[in-house]
Design a protein around this motif. Structure first.
Motif, PDB file in Angstrom:
ATOM      1  N   PRO A   5      39.572  31.244  50.165  1.00  0.00           N
ATOM      2  CA  PRO A   5      40.410  31.003  48.949  1.00  0.00           C
ATOM      3  C   PRO A   5      41.664  31.533  49.012  1.00  0.00           C
ATOM      4  N   ARG A   6      42.394  30.732  48.140  1.00  0.00           N
ATOM      5  CA  ARG A   6      43.999  31.401  47.895  1.00  0.00           C
ATOM      6  C   ARG A   6      44.247  32.611  47.306  1.00  0.00           C
ATOM      7  N   THR A   7      45.378  33.528  47.802  1.00  0.00           N
ATOM      8  CA  THR A   7      45.313  34.660  47.044  1.00  0.00           C
ATOM      9  C   THR A   7      45.701  34.567  45.796  1.00  0.00           C
ATOM     10  N   MET A   8      45.739  35.821  45.059  1.00  0.00           N
ATOM     11  CA  MET A   8      45.956  35.879  43.673  1.00  0.00           C
ATOM     12  C   MET A   8      46.808  36.753  43.112  1.00  0.00           C
ATOM     13  N   SER A   9      47.361  36.567  42.027  1.00  0.00           N
ATOM     14  CA  SER A   9      48.211  37.718  41.523  1.00  0.00           C
ATOM     15  C   SER A   9      47.853  38.042  40.109  1.00  0.00           C
ATOM     16  N   GLU A  10      47.356  37.183  39.526  1.00  0.00           N
ATOM     17  CA  GLU A  10      46.703  37.462  38.187  1.00  0.00           C
ATOM     18  C   GLU A  10      45.287  37.115  38.088  1.00  0.00           C
ATOM     19  N   PRO A  11      44.263  37.616  37.121  1.00  0.00           N
ATOM     20  CA  PRO A  11      44.716  38.988  36.333  1.00  0.00           C
ATOM     21  C   PRO A  11      44.679  40.382  37.277  1.00  0.00           C
ATOM     22  N   PHE A  12      44.294  40.117  38.454  1.00  0.00           N
ATOM     23  CA  PHE A  12      44.593  41.237  39.477  1.00  0.00           C
ATOM     24  C   PHE A  12      45.080  40.479  40.877  1.00  0.00           C
ATOM     25  N   GLN A  13      45.392  41.267  41.759  1.00  0.00           N
ATOM     26  CA  GLN A  13      46.056  41.034  42.917  1.00  0.00           C
ATOM     27  C   GLN A  13      45.262  40.909  44.111  1.00  0.00           C
ATOM     28  N   ILE A  14      45.150  39.738  44.599  1.00  0.00           N
ATOM     29  CA  ILE A  14      43.942  39.737  45.881  1.00  0.00           C
ATOM     30  C   ILE A  14      44.704  39.047  47.239  1.00  0.00           C
ATOM     31  N   ASN A  15      44.807  39.704  48.308  1.00  0.00           N
ATOM     32  CA  ASN A  15      45.203  39.425  49.472  1.00  0.00           C
ATOM     33  C   ASN A  15      44.313  39.679  50.694  1.00  0.00           C
ATOM     34  N   TRP A  16      44.367  38.859  51.728  1.00  0.00           N
ATOM     35  CA  TRP A  16      43.384  38.935  52.881  1.00  0.00           C
ATOM     36  C   TRP A  16      43.841  38.615  53.916  1.00  0.00           C
ATOM     37  N   ILE A  17      43.083  38.991  55.280  1.00  0.00           N
ATOM     38  CA  ILE A  17      43.391  38.603  56.572  1.00  0.00           C
ATOM     39  C   ILE A  17      42.193  38.102  57.120  1.00  0.00           C
ATOM     40  N   VAL A  69      35.396  50.850  37.695  1.00  0.00           N
ATOM     41  CA  VAL A  69      36.524  50.454  38.433  1.00  0.00           C
ATOM     42  C   VAL A  69      37.863  50.771  37.563  1.00  0.00           C
ATOM     43  N   PRO A  70      38.205  51.922  37.927  1.00  0.00           N
ATOM     44  CA  PRO A  70      39.577  52.076  37.108  1.00  0.00           C
ATOM     45  C   PRO A  70      40.847  51.560  37.341  1.00  0.00           C
ATOM     46  N   PRO A  71      41.421  51.468  36.412  1.00  0.00           N
ATOM     47  CA  PRO A  71      43.002  50.688  36.412  1.00  0.00           C
ATOM     48  C   PRO A  71      43.688  51.021  37.624  1.00  0.00           C
ATOM     49  N   GLY A  72      44.219  49.982  38.468  1.00  0.00           N
ATOM     50  CA  GLY A  72      44.763  50.445  39.583  1.00  0.00           C
ATOM     51  C   GLY A  72      44.281  50.788  40.905  1.00  0.00           C
ATOM     52  N   ASP A 130      35.410  39.290  65.067  1.00  0.00           N
ATOM     53  CA  ASP A 130      36.000  38.864  64.121  1.00  0.00           C
ATOM     54  C   ASP A 130      36.529  40.017  63.052  1.00  0.00           C
ATOM     55  N   PHE A 131      38.046  39.653  62.721  1.00  0.00           N
ATOM     56  CA  PHE A 131      38.490  40.826  61.571  1.00  0.00           C
ATOM     57  C   PHE A 131      38.622  40.015  60.534  1.00  0.00           C
ATOM     58  N   SER A 132      37.837  40.454  59.393  1.00  0.00           N
ATOM     59  CA  SER A 132      38.260  39.818  57.883  1.00  0.00           C
ATOM     60  C   SER A 132      38.283  41.037  57.110  1.00  0.00           C
ATOM     61  N   LEU A 133      39.539  41.189  56.301  1.00  0.00           N
ATOM     62  CA  LEU A 133      39.861  42.136  55.484  1.00  0.00           C
ATOM     63  C   LEU A 133      40.317  41.631  54.058  1.00  0.00           C
ATOM     64  N   LEU A 134      39.686  41.911  53.105  1.00  0.00           N
ATOM     65  CA  LEU A 134      39.918  41.374  51.742  1.00  0.00           C
ATOM     66  C   LEU A 134      40.368  42.532  50.986  1.00  0.00           C
ATOM     67  N   HIS A 135      41.605  42.760  50.088  1.00  0.00           N
ATOM     68  CA  HIS A 135      42.008  43.640  49.300  1.00  0.00           C
ATOM     69  C   HIS A 135      42.155  43.110  48.068  1.00  0.00           C
ATOM     70  N   ILE A 136      41.515  43.946  46.972  1.00  0.00           N
ATOM     71  CA  ILE A 136      41.562  43.349  45.639  1.00  0.00           C
ATOM     72  C   ILE A 136      42.298  44.575  44.845  1.00  0.00           C
ATOM     73  N   ARG A 137      43.358  44.528  44.442  1.00  0.00           N
ATOM     74  CA  ARG A 137      43.940  45.638  43.504  1.00  0.00           C
ATOM     75  C   ARG A 137      43.529  45.351  41.942  1.00  0.00           C
ATOM     76  N   PHE A 138      42.815  46.184  41.348  1.00  0.00           N
ATOM     77  CA  PHE A 138      42.331  45.767  39.898  1.00  0.00           C
ATOM     78  C   PHE A 138      43.247  46.276  38.916  1.00  0.00           C
TER      79      PHE A 138
END
Length: 413
Positions: free
Chosen positions: A187-199, A342-345, A405-413
């Motif tokens: 998937p593509r990274t996201m910025s709204e409604p929460f931020q998602i980046n990955w490696i 899942v608290p804000p932030g 394999d190195f798969s890292l998914l980060h989601i900031r709520f």
């Protein structure tokens, strides 16, 4: 001649070791032999011996003519007189070996001189053998057969190598296309409604990891990461198949907002007995935006880590997953799910085991607990979290490439 030259001239081959049937068997294909000698009688004698064995014979009486002849008709072997006027056999051989188009033609010297120095010089400039004068038919023919056989064997090996290399090039191209396809599914990274980046850094061109996220409906957001055992084409195919099943929600009768239902059905759909004995681990979570609750189920996968607290402060770390059986091992396994606030932030890190199972320079392995403790530490760098973590884990392994394999998914709520 590629092998080390002998210290002394080789002895003639005993007649008892040479097969001389009354009717010579013709070669598998007619080999062409160029005889180079300034003495016509020698050409006649050698030519008669060779033609009797079924070889095609070309003959010239000087080195210059030999160099001209090989450009118009390529022989399979050259019998070259060593001592000739104007251009001797040494110089002819040097020129043949200097020309890429003729350097592979085996050269056998014909000589009445068997002094060690001359023999060694002949080998050093590229001759493969020599036959002493006066010629003995069994010895001459045996050496000719040997070097023709060696030449044909080299040519067969070269053809086989070229075919193998061509097949490998095609395979590499196809693997690259497959790798590009697998990456296109991520998937593509996201910025709204929460931020998602990955490696995503597979240890081979085709890895067994795959992940994704999407809205199931307006309120529920699904997140998953799976890790098929092994690497390569088979693992990648199963990984893509399972990911497409989740992406397209193609498990009949399953509520994809319910992680336990999803894993239970996915397990029955991908039993190892039907997947070439391959199994996989997976974490599947669904975030309900209105209540900020995340329901998750895992099948043998490392629990994702939720960090709570300011970016530049020490954080609370929550493991988000309960132990369950690896997916595909046994039919009818009922998976359960757990629910988390899942608290804000808050930051959620979904990982494959290749992210933290890192071999340190001292030979010990980094542990999941050490990785968890690292995530709790304050972050002071302005870089993306996934980049900071990747750099840290690579440094922990001594800067070497990741072994898994190195798969890292980060989601900031």
């Amino acid at each position: 001649m590629h092998s080390t030259a002998p210290a002394t001239a080789p002895a003639s081959i005993p007649r008892s070791m040479i097969s001389t049937p009354s009717t010579p068997a013709p070669p598998a294909h007619t080999s062409i032999i160029l005889v180079v000698d300034d003495v016509a009688k020698n050409i006649q004698v050698v030519g008669t011996m060779l033609r009797a064995e079924g070889y095609e014979v070309m003959a010239v009486t000087s080195g210059a003519k030999a160099l001209e002849r090989v450009q118009t008709q390529r022989p399979d072997l050259i019998l070259l007189d060593l001592m000739m006027p104007e251009m001797d056999g040494f110089e002819v051989c040097r020129r043949l070996k200097a020309d890429p188009s003729t350097r592979e033609i085996p050269v056998v010297f014909l000589t009445a001189h068997t002094e060690t120095d001359m023999v060694v010089e002949g080998f050093s400039i590229g001759a493969v053998d020599y036959v002493s004068k006066p010629f003995k038919a069994p010895e001459l023919l045996a050496r000719v057969r040997t070097h023709l056989d060696l030449k044909h064997s080299r040519e067969d090996l070269k053809r086989a190598y070229e075919e193998l290399n061509a097949a490998n090039t095609r395979l590499q191209h196809e693997l690259h296309e497959a790798c590009t396809y697998v990456e296109s599914l991520l998937p593509r990274t996201m910025s709204e409604p929460f931020q998602i980046n990955w490696i995503f850094d597979p240890c081979t061109e085709l890895g067994g990891d795959c992940f994704g996220y999407h809205w199931v409906d307006k309120e529920n957001f699904a997140i998953y990461l799976l890790d098929v055992c092994g690497h390569g084409v088979g693992s990648a195919l199963l990984s893509v198949s399972a990911a497409n099943t989740l992406r397209n929600r193609s498990l009949p009768g399953v509520d994809f907002r319910n992680p336990a239902q999803v894993l239970t059905a996915l397990n029955n759909a991908y039993l190892m007995e039907n997947q070439n004995d391959l199994t996989f681990t997976i974490w599947y979570g669904v975030y309900h935006a209105p209540t900020r609750k995340l329901s998750a189920s895992t099948a043998g996968h490392p629990p994702p880590l939720l960090t709570i607290g300011a970016r530049d402060a020490v954080k609370q770390v929550v493991e988000m997953g309960e132990p369950n059986m690896i997916l595909g091992m046994c039919e009818g396994v009922a998976y359960n799910a757990s629910e988390y606030d899942v608290p804000p932030g808050a930051d959620l890190y979904v990982v494959s085991d290749g992210v933290y199972e890192i071999a340190k320079p001292d030979g010990t392995m980094l542990s999941y607990d050490e990785f968890s403790a690292y995530l709790a530490q304050p972050i002071t760098s302005p870089k993306k979290n996934v980049d900071i973590i990747t750099e840290h884990m690579r440094a922990a392994g001594g800067g070497l490439p990741f072994e898994d394999d190195f798969s890292l998914l980060h989601i900031r709520f």
